[in-house]
Motif scaffolding. Structure first.
Motif, PDB file in Angstrom:
ATOM      1  N   ASN A 122       1.243  12.990  83.217  1.00 47.54           N
ATOM      2  CA  ASN A 122       2.514  12.248  83.719  1.00 47.54           C
ATOM      3  C   ASN A 122       3.214  14.205  83.648  1.00 47.54           C
ATOM      4  OD1 ASN A 122       6.229  12.269  83.196  1.00 47.54           O
ATOM      5  ND2 ASN A 122       4.895  10.854  85.021  1.00 47.54           N
ATOM      6  N   ILE A 123       3.589  14.591  82.212  1.00 43.15           N
ATOM      7  CA  ILE A 123       4.100  15.901  81.693  1.00 43.15           C
ATOM      8  C   ILE A 123       3.492  16.961  82.069  1.00 43.15           C
ATOM      9  CG2 ILE A 123       4.063  17.065  79.634  1.00 43.15           C
ATOM     10  CD1 ILE A 123       4.580  14.705  78.066  1.00 43.15           C
ATOM     11  N   MET A 124       2.105  16.677  82.367  1.00 45.24           N
ATOM     12  CA  MET A 124       1.487  17.860  82.925  1.00 45.24           C
ATOM     13  C   MET A 124       1.975  17.557  84.395  1.00 45.24           C
ATOM     14  SD  MET A 124      -2.321  17.644  81.107  1.00 45.24           S
ATOM     15  CE  MET A 124      -3.538  19.305  82.034  1.00 45.24           C
ATOM     16  N   GLU A 125       1.363  16.531  85.613  1.00 41.05           N
ATOM     17  CA  GLU A 125       2.220  16.900  86.940  1.00 41.05           C
ATOM     18  C   GLU A 125       3.443  17.062  86.548  1.00 41.05           C
ATOM     19  OE1 GLU A 125       2.265  15.889  90.912  1.00 41.05           O
ATOM     20  OE2 GLU A 125       0.886  16.493  89.423  1.00 41.05           O
ATOM     21  N   ARG A 126       4.552  17.265  86.134  1.00 38.51           N
ATOM     22  CA  ARG A 126       6.028  18.066  85.619  1.00 38.51           C
ATOM     23  C   ARG A 126       6.088  19.656  86.569  1.00 38.51           C
ATOM     24  NH1 ARG A 126       8.728  13.943  81.644  1.00 38.51           N
ATOM     25  NH2 ARG A 126       7.015  14.001  81.352  1.00 38.51           N
ATOM     26  N   VAL A 127       5.102  19.046  84.944  1.00 40.00           N
ATOM     27  CA  VAL A 127       4.859  21.289  84.477  1.00 40.00           C
ATOM     28  C   VAL A 127       3.793  21.709  85.983  1.00 40.00           C
ATOM     29  CG1 VAL A 127       3.719  22.882  83.524  1.00 40.00           C
ATOM     30  CG2 VAL A 127       4.374  20.727  81.984  1.00 40.00           C
ATOM     31  N   ARG A 128       3.217  21.230  86.469  1.00 38.07           N
ATOM     32  CA  ARG A 128       2.729  21.982  87.942  1.00 38.07           C
ATOM     33  C   ARG A 128       4.076  22.037  89.336  1.00 38.07           C
ATOM     34  NH1 ARG A 128       0.888  20.209  92.869  1.00 38.07           N
ATOM     35  NH2 ARG A 128       1.752  18.051  93.090  1.00 38.07           N
ATOM     36  N   VAL A 129       4.466  21.203  89.105  1.00 40.59           N
ATOM     37  CA  VAL A 129       6.108  20.494  90.538  1.00 40.59           C
ATOM     38  C   VAL A 129       6.602  22.097  89.898  1.00 40.59           C
ATOM     39  CG1 VAL A 129       7.367  18.945  91.185  1.00 40.59           C
ATOM     40  CG2 VAL A 129       5.036  18.370  90.904  1.00 40.59           C
ATOM     41  N   LYS A 130       7.709  21.785  88.173  1.00 42.73           N
ATOM     42  CA  LYS A 130       8.840  22.556  88.442  1.00 42.73           C
ATOM     43  C   LYS A 130       7.759  24.150  87.974  1.00 42.73           C
ATOM     44  CE  LYS A 130      11.897  19.294  88.831  1.00 42.73           C
ATOM     45  NZ  LYS A 130      12.526  18.960  89.583  1.00 42.73           N
ATOM     46  N   LEU A 131       7.058  24.265  87.113  1.00 43.13           N
ATOM     47  CA  LEU A 131       6.189  24.980  87.265  1.00 43.13           C
ATOM     48  C   LEU A 131       5.007  25.638  88.369  1.00 43.13           C
ATOM     49  CD1 LEU A 131       6.852  25.073  83.226  1.00 43.13           C
ATOM     50  CD2 LEU A 131       8.325  25.640  84.781  1.00 43.13           C
ATOM     51  N   PRO A 132       5.079  26.067  89.308  1.00 43.90           N
ATOM     52  CA  PRO A 132       4.452  26.570  89.760  1.00 43.90           C
ATOM     53  C   PRO A 132       2.841  27.435  89.483  1.00 43.90           C
ATOM     54  CG  PRO A 132       6.089  26.688  91.406  1.00 43.90           C
ATOM     55  CD  PRO A 132       7.001  25.874  89.963  1.00 43.90           C
ATOM     56  N   HIS A 133       4.449  28.504  89.071  1.00 43.71           N
ATOM     57  CA  HIS A 133       3.321  29.441  88.108  1.00 43.71           C
ATOM     58  C   HIS A 133       2.082  29.870  87.036  1.00 43.71           C
ATOM     59  CE1 HIS A 133       6.630  29.528  86.681  1.00 43.71           C
ATOM     60  NE2 HIS A 133       6.709  30.453  85.299  1.00 43.71           N
ATOM     61  N   VAL A 134       2.945  28.778  86.381  1.00 38.29           N
ATOM     62  CA  VAL A 134       1.750  28.614  85.178  1.00 38.29           C
ATOM     63  C   VAL A 134       0.664  28.058  86.025  1.00 38.29           C
ATOM     64  CG1 VAL A 134       1.279  27.166  84.181  1.00 38.29           C
ATOM     65  CG2 VAL A 134       3.723  27.656  83.745  1.00 38.29           C
ATOM     66  N   ARG A 135      -0.491  29.040  85.367  1.00 36.63           N
ATOM     67  CA  ARG A 135      -1.798  28.340  85.149  1.00 36.63           C
ATOM     68  C   ARG A 135      -2.595  27.783  84.824  1.00 36.63           C
ATOM     69  NH1 ARG A 135      -0.036  29.216  89.884  1.00 36.63           N
ATOM     70  NH2 ARG A 135       0.050  31.409  91.289  1.00 36.63           N
ATOM     71  N   LYS A 136      -2.223  27.887  84.053  1.00 39.11           N
ATOM     72  CA  LYS A 136      -2.850  27.009  82.072  1.00 39.11           C
ATOM     73  C   LYS A 136      -2.427  26.133  81.558  1.00 39.11           C
ATOM     74  CE  LYS A 136      -6.708  30.972  82.887  1.00 39.11           C
ATOM     75  NZ  LYS A 136      -7.545  32.272  81.948  1.00 39.11           N
ATOM     76  N   ILE A 137      -3.000  25.686  80.885  1.00 37.97           N
ATOM     77  CA  ILE A 137      -2.651  24.711  79.696  1.00 37.97           C
ATOM     78  C   ILE A 137      -2.859  24.426  78.347  1.00 37.97           C
ATOM     79  CG2 ILE A 137      -1.292  22.441  79.182  1.00 37.97           C
ATOM     80  CD1 ILE A 137      -0.214  22.322  82.260  1.00 37.97           C
ATOM     81  N   SER A 138      -2.760  24.995  78.285  1.00 40.36           N
ATOM     82  CA  SER A 138      -3.919  25.238  76.435  1.00 40.36           C
ATOM     83  C   SER A 138      -2.802  23.435  75.047  1.00 40.36           C
ATOM     84  CB  SER A 138      -3.991  25.708  75.802  1.00 40.36           C
ATOM     85  OG  SER A 138      -2.591  26.704  75.253  1.00 40.36           O
ATOM     86  N   LEU A 139      -3.453  22.974  74.201  1.00 40.07           N
ATOM     87  CA  LEU A 139      -2.802  22.326  73.468  1.00 40.07           C
ATOM     88  C   LEU A 139      -3.788  21.741  72.267  1.00 40.07           C
ATOM     89  CD1 LEU A 139      -5.002  19.520  73.929  1.00 40.07           C
ATOM     90  CD2 LEU A 139      -3.431  18.633  75.678  1.00 40.07           C
ATOM     91  N   TYR A 140      -3.148  21.748  71.344  1.00 42.19           N
ATOM     92  CA  TYR A 140      -4.706  21.082  70.428  1.00 42.19           C
ATOM     93  C   TYR A 140      -4.782  19.543  69.909  1.00 42.19           C
ATOM     94  CZ  TYR A 140      -2.704  24.749  67.033  1.00 42.19           C
ATOM     95  OH  TYR A 140      -1.909  26.298  66.354  1.00 42.19           O
ATOM     96  N   GLY A 141      -5.474  19.368  69.524  1.00 44.83           N
ATOM     97  CA  GLY A 141      -6.771  17.751  69.840  1.00 44.83           C
ATOM     98  C   GLY A 141      -7.068  18.081  68.654  1.00 44.83           C
ATOM     99  N   ASN A 142      -7.195  17.083  67.582  1.00 47.35           N
ATOM    100  CA  ASN A 142      -8.185  16.425  66.927  1.00 47.35           C
ATOM    101  C   ASN A 142      -9.213  15.250  67.011  1.00 47.35           C
ATOM    102  OD1 ASN A 142      -7.618  13.489  66.634  1.00 47.35           O
ATOM    103  ND2 ASN A 142      -5.801  14.039  65.389  1.00 47.35           N
ATOM    104  N   GLY A 143     -10.271  15.729  66.084  1.00 48.03           N
ATOM    105  CA  GLY A 143     -11.138  15.089  66.665  1.00 48.03           C
ATOM    106  C   GLY A 143     -11.129  13.181  67.140  1.00 48.03           C
ATOM    107  N   ARG A 144     -10.557  12.094  65.993  1.00 46.98           N
ATOM    108  CA  ARG A 144      -9.842  10.982  66.921  1.00 46.98           C
ATOM    109  C   ARG A 144      -9.434  11.431  68.242  1.00 46.98           C
ATOM    110  NH1 ARG A 144      -5.844   7.878  62.751  1.00 46.98           N
ATOM    111  NH2 ARG A 144      -4.801   9.921  63.889  1.00 46.98           N
ATOM    112  N   SER A 145      -8.604  12.006  68.763  1.00 47.02           N
ATOM    113  CA  SER A 145      -7.767  11.544  70.022  1.00 47.02           C
ATOM    114  C   SER A 145      -8.663  12.144  71.028  1.00 47.02           C
ATOM    115  CB  SER A 145      -6.474  12.872  69.409  1.00 47.02           C
ATOM    116  OG  SER A 145      -6.962  14.557  69.442  1.00 47.02           O
TER     117      SER A 145
END
Length: 266
Positions: free
Chosen positions: A68-91
């Motif tokens: 849902n968050i990424m969809e909001r980024v896509r709609v409101k920030l259409p100029h954004v091409r790439k999304i990144s984040l931290y993830g630990n092994g468990r997640s």
């Protein structure tokens, strides 16, 4: 990058060497606040084409909430091409391949995974909550989903007693995962951490500059990965290194050896 904070703190927050979130309870930020930040970014951050989702382990969010968050980024920030984040092994392991593929489809192109070490004794001592085997499972899952995997390892985290074992096991772990990117950082003991108290009690013996370089050399010499970006150019490192493995392997080894001998200033 636009840094969009959607969580506060780290979902694990037990690692003995990390002082970043020690006084912060992990929580998910309210949707209204995240929405306000996205609107702000849409108005004031029109030149940035990347978004980094903070804080320490955004991938621990429920799958539907993250989508849902990424969809909001896509709609409101259409100029954004790439999304990144931290993830630990468990997640990462808690997400299915199809979950990760869906996140990729919604713009996620890079996951940062802190491995620290491939030595199970070291992982247990630093309270990482992982084993080499569980980290391989997590890393391979990201690769299988076709998402760029950036890994970090921590020089010196085994102390003097396990330096060589840490180096060899870490190289073995990286060979098994074969990530897109490897970043070697150098341990800096922070005063507000359990590790600092171990140093004060002399139950942990930090490495000196030559020992850090020898450990780095051990790792690089035992890496068999190919088409991997290798970096040891963080501000913590004594010798700035960037290159491609295996293409630049001999040059990197030569530079480290010259630094150890004193031919290159640290």
């Amino acid at each position: 990058s636009i840094s969009l904070q959607v969580t506060v703190g780290c979902s694990h927050n037990l690692c003995t060497f990390c002082g970043v979130y020690k006084d912060v309870d992990f929580r998910i930020k309210e949707d209204d606040v995240v929405n306000q930040d996205i609107v702000f970014a849409a108005r004031h951050c029109t030149r940035q084409t990347r978004v980094f989702l903070a804080d320490g382990d955004v991938l621990s969010l429920p799958h539907h909430k993250l989508l849902n968050i990424m969809e909001r980024v896509r709609v409101k920030l259409p100029h954004v091409r790439k999304i990144s984040l931290y993830g630990n092994g468990r997640s990462i392991r808690n997400k299915s391949i199809s979950d990760l593929a869906a996140l990729k489809k919604h713009g996620l192109n890079r996951i940062y995974l802190g491995l620290e070490s491939g030595d199970n004794q070291v992982l247990e001592k630093i309270r990482k909550g992982e084993t080499a085997e569980s980290l391989v499972e997590a890393g391979r899952k990201v690769m299988d989903a076709g998402i760029f995997l950036s890994t970090t390892v921590l020089l010196g985290i085994g102390g003097r007693e396990r330096s060589e074992k840490h180096g060899l096991a870490t190289a073995r772990l990286l060979n098994q995962i074969s990530p897109n990117q490897i970043a070697a950082l150098t341990l800096m003991v922070l005063k507000n951490t359990p590790l600092a108290r171990q140093v004060d009690k002399k139950s942990f013996h930090p490495l000196g500059a030559p020992e850090f370089l020898k450990e780095l050399l051990c790792i690089v010499e035992n890496l068999t990965v190919d088409k991997v970006q290798f970096m040891a150019n963080h501000s913590s490192n004594y010798l700035p290194i960037t290159g491609r493995l295996s293409r630049d392997r001999e040059r990197i080894i030569r530079d480290i050896e010259q630094a150890i001998s004193g031919s290159i200033d640290l």
